[in-house]
Write a protein that holds these residues in place. Sequence first.
Motif: not given
Length: 199
Positions: A17-24, A27-33
């Motif tokens: 779950t932690q890994e998934c949260g970090e992955k999301n 991804e959201s940071c990359e999308e924002s960038e």
Amino acid sequence: MKDPSMSEKCEPSDTSTQECGEKNKNESCEESEIQALLDEALNEKSQFRAMAQRAQADLENYKKRALKERDELRISTNETLLIKILSVIDDLERAMELIPQDSVAPGWLDGLSLVIRNLVGILDSENIQKIDALGLPFNPWEFEAIQYQESEETEDGNILKVLRDGYKRNDKIIRAAQVVVAKKPEDKIDSENEEEDLS
């Protein structure tokens, strides 16, 4: 009975779950960038388009201004040449007036008349007309008063005689007519003043 290996597969552990949260999050940071970069690129595109439109408008204005200046220069050059032609016409007309009819061969006078007609034809082709001044009220924009002469033949301030013809192209004066302007005789002015004093 439940297979313990199955329950491990189906139920997520805390670490996954932690890994998934970090992955999301990544991804959201990359999308924002990516979105920020896209917004910046679109903003720059709008700025460059506006600059290109201004440059194109400036170029069109420059072309129009250059064409107008070229036309004005051509007209000015033509007017300078036409003024010189007017002087030649004046000289030829004065010469024709001063030549006694019996002193020269008739063919010679006809030749001079033909030259004058050809020069006047050039003026006509350039839309230059003679200013009709005789009998009109004096207008300083069209006429140049050379002298004033007392006269009872016409009203005070009217043109009595044309000494040199004036010419205009459309509404622009090429050369002002030199004229003699009528004025009331002194004795008439004195009698009118006396009548006003008596009233």
